[in-house]
Design a protein around this motif. Sequence first.
Motif, short mmCIF file in Angstrom:
data_model
loop_
_atom_site.label_atom_id
_atom_site.label_comp_id
_atom_site.label_asym_id
_atom_site.label_seq_id
_atom_site.Cartn_x
_atom_site.Cartn_y
_atom_site.Cartn_z
N ALA A 80 39.34 52.53 70.38
CA ALA A 80 39.82 53.56 69.46
C ALA A 80 41.04 54.28 70.00
O ALA A 80 41.87 54.78 69.23
CB ALA A 80 38.69 54.57 69.19
N LEU A 81 41.17 54.33 71.34
CA LEU A 81 42.31 54.99 71.96
C LEU A 81 43.47 54.02 72.23
O LEU A 81 44.48 54.41 72.83
CB LEU A 81 41.88 55.65 73.27
N GLY A 82 43.32 52.77 71.80
CA GLY A 82 44.41 51.81 71.98
C GLY A 82 44.40 51.10 73.31
O GLY A 82 45.33 50.34 73.62
N HIS A 83 43.35 51.28 74.12
CA HIS A 83 43.25 50.57 75.40
C HIS A 83 42.60 49.21 75.15
O HIS A 83 41.47 48.93 75.58
CB HIS A 83 42.43 51.39 76.40
N HIS A 84 43.32 48.36 74.44
CA HIS A 84 42.73 47.13 73.93
C HIS A 84 42.33 46.16 75.04
O HIS A 84 41.28 45.50 74.94
CB HIS A 84 43.71 46.45 72.97
N GLU A 85 43.14 46.07 76.08
CA GLU A 85 42.81 45.13 77.16
C GLU A 85 41.49 45.50 77.81
O GLU A 85 40.61 44.65 78.02
CB GLU A 85 43.93 45.12 78.19
N SER A 86 41.32 46.78 78.14
CA SER A 86 40.07 47.23 78.78
C SER A 86 38.89 47.06 77.85
O SER A 86 37.79 46.65 78.27
CB SER A 86 40.20 48.70 79.20
N ALA A 87 39.08 47.35 76.56
CA ALA A 87 37.99 47.22 75.59
C ALA A 87 37.56 45.77 75.45
O ALA A 87 36.35 45.47 75.44
CB ALA A 87 38.44 47.78 74.24
N ILE A 88 38.51 44.87 75.36
CA ILE A 88 38.19 43.44 75.21
C ILE A 88 37.50 42.92 76.46
O ILE A 88 36.50 42.18 76.39
CB ILE A 88 39.46 42.63 74.89
N SER A 89 38.00 43.32 77.63
CA SER A 89 37.38 42.88 78.89
C SER A 89 35.92 43.34 78.96
O SER A 89 35.03 42.58 79.37
CB SER A 89 38.17 43.43 80.07
N LEU A 90 35.68 44.58 78.58
CA LEU A 90 34.32 45.11 78.63
C LEU A 90 33.40 44.39 77.64
O LEU A 90 32.25 44.05 77.96
CB LEU A 90 34.36 46.61 78.32
N LEU A 91 33.90 44.12 76.43
CA LEU A 91 33.09 43.40 75.45
C LEU A 91 32.83 41.97 75.89
O LEU A 91 31.73 41.43 75.67
CB LEU A 91 33.78 43.42 74.08
N ARG A 92 33.82 41.33 76.50
CA ARG A 92 33.62 39.97 77.00
C ARG A 92 32.51 39.95 78.06
O ARG A 92 31.63 39.08 78.05
CB ARG A 92 34.91 39.41 77.60
N THR A 93 32.56 40.90 78.98
CA THR A 93 31.53 40.98 80.03
C THR A 93 30.16 41.20 79.40
O THR A 93 29.16 40.59 79.79
CB THR A 93 31.85 42.12 81.01
N LEU A 94 30.11 42.08 78.41
CA LEU A 94 28.86 42.38 77.73
C LEU A 94 28.31 41.14 77.04
O LEU A 94 27.11 40.83 77.13
CB LEU A 94 29.12 43.49 76.70
N LEU A 95 29.18 40.38 76.38
CA LEU A 95 28.74 39.19 75.66
C LEU A 95 28.39 38.03 76.59
O LEU A 95 27.58 37.18 76.21
CB LEU A 95 29.83 38.77 74.66
N ASP A 96 28.99 38.00 77.78
CA ASP A 96 28.60 36.97 78.74
C ASP A 96 27.12 37.10 79.09
O ASP A 96 26.42 36.10 79.28
CB ASP A 96 29.45 37.09 80.01
N GLY A 97 26.67 38.35 79.21
CA GLY A 97 25.26 38.58 79.53
C GLY A 97 24.35 38.64 78.31
O GLY A 97 23.14 38.42 78.43
N HIS A 98 24.93 38.94 77.15
CA HIS A 98 24.13 39.10 75.93
C HIS A 98 24.86 38.43 74.76
O HIS A 98 25.38 39.11 73.87
CB HIS A 98 23.90 40.59 75.64
N PRO A 99 24.91 37.11 74.75
CA PRO A 99 25.69 36.40 73.72
C PRO A 99 25.18 36.62 72.29
O PRO A 99 25.90 36.36 71.34
CB PRO A 99 25.55 34.93 74.13
N ASP A 100 23.94 37.11 72.17
CA ASP A 100 23.39 37.34 70.84
C ASP A 100 23.67 38.73 70.31
O ASP A 100 23.19 39.10 69.24
CB ASP A 100 21.87 37.10 70.86
N LEU A 101 24.47 39.52 71.03
CA LEU A 101 24.83 40.87 70.57
C LEU A 101 25.97 40.73 69.56
O LEU A 101 27.15 40.93 69.87
CB LEU A 101 25.25 41.73 71.77
N LEU A 102 25.63 40.38 68.34
CA LEU A 102 26.62 39.98 67.35
C LEU A 102 27.49 41.14 66.87
O LEU A 102 28.64 40.92 66.47
CB LEU A 102 25.92 39.31 66.17
N SER A 103 26.98 42.36 66.91
CA SER A 103 27.83 43.49 66.52
C SER A 103 28.99 43.64 67.50
O SER A 103 30.12 43.97 67.10
CB SER A 103 27.00 44.79 66.48
N ALA A 104 28.74 43.37 68.78
CA ALA A 104 29.82 43.43 69.78
C ALA A 104 30.84 42.33 69.51
O ALA A 104 32.06 42.53 69.65
CB ALA A 104 29.26 43.29 71.19
#
Length: 380
Positions: free
Chosen positions: A64-88
Motif C-alpha cells: 500500500a505504501l509502494g514498497h513493491h519489492e519488499s511486499a512481493i518478496s514477503l508474499l513469495r516467502t509466505l507462499l513457499d511455506g503455504h502454497p495454498d494461501l490463495l488470498s496471498a
Amino acid sequence: MDTERLIGADARWLIDGDEQDLARITSLATLPATERNALLAEFAAAAESGGTREAHLLALALGALGHHESAISLLRTLLDGHPDLLSARLNLAVLFQLIDLPAVALEELERVVADAEAGPLKTLAGDRLRHLRDWQAAESARIRFQQVRLAALRERDQYGESGAADLHELGSLLLTLAGEPSSPVSLTEAVTVLERAHAAAPENPQVLEKLTVAYTVTGRDDEASAVLRTLEEIAPHSPELDRARRSGPSAAATRAFGLRKLLLLDEVARSGGPSPATVEAIRELVKKLPDSPDYKAMLMFSVWVSGDLEEALRLADELTLIEDIPHNIHFNVAQVYWAAGRREEAERHLSAAEETALDDSDRADVTALRELLEGGNRAG
C-alpha cells in the motif's frame, strides 16, 4: 501506466478475517508520516511474533505504501511455506500488475482459479483473470495502432522527408513504445532518433525532456545530466527539471525498469527456477536494452536453469565480447561454460570473477563455486 485500467475497478487487497485491519492498511498512504511509520512498525512487530496472517498483513501494508519489492518478496516467502494461501497469491498478482509485469500476474491468477474451490474467491480470481486478458488484448490492439503510425514515420524518415517536427514525433512514439513490454521497439532506437531530433531543433524543450528520460533509463547518466543543464537554461520551468530536483532525472522511468529487474532476478533465483512468463519478461527487457549486459546475463542464467543450455551458451558467447563486464556476469558465464564442458573458458571467467570481485565476500563466492564445480567433476 494506467493502473486502474490494468487492474480493473476491483483491485482491493484480500485477506481472511477482520476488515478493520484492511481499512487501516488502506489508510496508510494518506496518514501523516509520523502516524504512518508508527502503524507500519506495528504491523512489522506483529509479523515478527505472529503467524501467516500477520506476515500477510505486513506485505499488504508495504504494498500500500509502494514498497513493491519488499511486499512481493514477503508474499513469495509466505507462499513457499503455504502454497495454498490463495488470498496471498491473489494479492501477489495485483502487485505484479502494479509494476508492469502482467504476464507474471496472469500466471498467479491462473493458479488461483485452478486451485480454489467453488466460491467467492474463485469467482473473484476468475473475474480478475478475465479482466487482465481483456486488458492485454486491448493493449495489443493499441500498440498495433501505434505501430501503424510508427511505420509511416519510419518510411518518411527513410526517404529523407523528416523535418524537426517529424523526428520529434518519431522519437516520442519510439520512447513510448519502448516502455511497453509487449512492443518490439528498443530504447536504443528511441535514443538515436531523439538525438537526431535534438540536433534538428536544439532548443526544443520537449525533445530535451524525452532525451533525458531515454539517456537515464539506458544508464547514460553523464549525458542525461548534460541535457538537463541545457534544459535548465532553455526551459527553467520544465516538468522534467522539477522531477530531477525532487528525486533525480527521470526517476520514475528509471525506478520502473530497475524495479522490474530486481523482481525478475528474485523470480529467477526462486527454488525450481523461473516460470515461463518470467523468462519472457526478461527476454522483452533484453529487446528494450540490447546493449545492457546485465539484462542479457539475466536471460542467459534464466534459460540455463530452465534447461536450455544451447541458448544460454549463445548468450554467454555474446557476453564475452563485451569489455569490462562485472564480477557477477563472469561468475554466471563460468557456470554456463562449465555445464557445457568448456572448462578452459569457465576457468578463465572464474579467474576474471576473482579479479573483478568488489570485496572478500565476492572472492569467497568464487572459491566456493570453484570447489563445487571441481567437486562435481571429480564425482562425475
